[in-house]
Design an enzyme around this catalytic site. Structure first.
Site, short mmCIF file in Angstrom:
data_model
loop_
_atom_site.label_atom_id
_atom_site.label_comp_id
_atom_site.label_asym_id
_atom_site.label_seq_id
_atom_site.Cartn_x
_atom_site.Cartn_y
_atom_site.Cartn_z
CB SER A 58 -4.11 -10.81 -5.59
OG SER A 58 -3.42 -12.01 -5.72
CE LYS A 61 -2.96 -14.00 -3.11
NZ LYS A 61 -2.45 -14.02 -4.45
CE1 TYR A 185 -5.23 -16.82 -2.44
CE2 TYR A 185 -5.61 -18.60 -4.00
CZ TYR A 185 -5.09 -17.35 -3.71
OH TYR A 185 -4.44 -16.63 -4.67
CE1 TYR A 237 -0.47 -10.66 -8.24
CE2 TYR A 237 -0.86 -8.69 -9.54
CZ TYR A 237 -1.33 -9.78 -8.84
OH TYR A 237 -2.68 -10.00 -8.75
CB VAL A 255 -5.38 -11.60 -12.06
CG1 VAL A 255 -3.92 -11.84 -11.71
CG2 VAL A 255 -6.28 -12.63 -11.42
N1 GLU Z 1 -7.27 -16.40 -7.47
C1 GLU Z 1 -6.11 -16.02 -8.20
C2 GLU Z 1 -5.09 -17.12 -8.16
O1 GLU Z 1 -4.89 -17.68 -7.13
C3 GLU Z 1 -5.57 -14.74 -7.63
C4 GLU Z 1 -4.58 -14.20 -8.53
C5 GLU Z 1 -4.28 -12.76 -8.32
O2 GLU Z 1 -5.15 -11.90 -8.34
O3 GLU Z 1 -3.08 -12.50 -8.16
O4 GLU Z 1 -4.47 -17.43 -9.14
#
Ligand code: GLU
Length: 309
Positions: A58, A61, A185, A237, A255
């Site tokens: 994530s 992002k 993504y 989160y 994650v």
């Molecule tokens: N590639 C992971 C997903 O889309 C990213 C999750 C994350 O790090 O929050 O589930």
């Protein structure tokens, strides 16, 4: 003093779990721990497995948001994604049915990040992924590659993300095809970095886009401001509010166990001014944040008064 924080964290018994919902991440050693801090003069403090590479997940992002915002302009991005925290898990679908129909709440959750991935510059997946890779390489000073095993493993099990992408497409919040957005993504989530790379990225954000050795900012102040505000309000989160209150630094976790932080004005041992910090430890809590990473950052913030509040 920072050494005693590191020692404390190291002897803290393990808790949490590996991100086993992505099969390739379930194989990491739970004992891995690394932290890196770098300031505007290039002074570095580094601990543990600092050269160990892990996937951004994530944390990517933030980078996608920056590249898309610089490419299209913030206003255009904000037509497709809001900047409001959700309080929901990162892969939640529920909010896409409420408020403005189908519009993702923010670019730090999967829905918003999949929309942003579809808005990156380029005509195909490779070009869009490259646009972020190039940005990252300018900041870290070396090329970054997609971890194919992690990428394949995610793509094969991307049931929720595919559902989210379909929902976004149905409501006109996705450019191109669903599969293109998903592949872009997930490749970005699978880009490999180490803590030194991430600390440099944190420094870049802290300084509103300065690159070491150059005296011009690579991004606009507005993009940097939005990125850090999003990190503070949505970066951890559905624990973002708690950590804004207890740690008070713009941060983004993933994650795989990494956390990126941008300190605007700090004094940590011999480091001064803008400081980028990265920590990595793969055991994550129920919400998705690195357990030892957050313990380290809380103690660091308390000890060196890093909270902006
Ligand atoms: N590639 C992971 C997903 O889309 C990213 C999750 C994350 O790090 O929050 O589930």
């Amino acid at each position: 003093m920072i050494h005693s924080i590191i020692e404390n964290v190291k002897i803290t018994p393990h808790s949490g779990h590996l991100a086993s919902y992505i099969p390739a991440l379930a194989n990491q050693s739970k004992d891995l721990f690394a932290a890196c801090l770098v300031d505007e003069r290039g002074e570095i403090l580094s601990f543990g497995d600092a050269n160990y590479s892990f996937t951004l997940q994530s944390i990517s992002k933030v980078m996608s948001f920056i590249v898309a915002a610089e490419h299209l302009g913030l206003e255009k991005i904000l037509e497709k994604v809001d900047v409001e925290p959700t309080g929901d898990p990162f892969n939640s679908i529920v909010r896409l049915e409420v408020a403005e129909k189908g519009k993702p709440f923010n670019p730090m959750i999967n829905a918003g990040a999949i929309t942003v991935a579809s808005l990156l510059p380029g005509d195909d997946v490779e070009a869009r992924v490259n646009s972020v890779k190039q940005y990252l390489a300018q900041i870290t000073g070396h090329e970054h590659t997609v971890n194919e095993e992690v990428y394949r493993s995610e793509l094969e099990t991307a049931y929720r993300n595919r559902a989210i992408a379909n929902y976004l497409k149905a409501n006109d919040y996705l450019e191109g095809t669903v599969e293109e957005a998903l592949e872009t993504y997930l490749q970005l989530c699978s880009l490999e970095v180490n803590t030194e790379d991430l600390a440099k990225f944190g420094l870049f954000l802290a300084s509103d886009g300065l690159i070491a050795g150059e005296n011009k900012n690579l991004i606009t102040h507005k993009t940097a401001q939005f990125s850090k505000a999003l990190m503070m309000t949505c970066g951890l989160y559905n624990a973002s509010g708690k950590y804004a209150a207890t740690i008070g630094i713009p941060m983004k976790s993933g994650v795989s166990g990494g956390v990126l932080c941008a300190v605007r004005n700090g004094e940590i041992e011999h480091l001064r001014g803008y400081i980028g910090i990265a920590v990595f430890s793969p055991m994550i809590d129920e919400i998705g944040n690195s357990v030892k990473g957050m313990i380290f950052l809380k103690q660091l913030s308390d000890q060196y008064h890093l909270s902006v509040f």
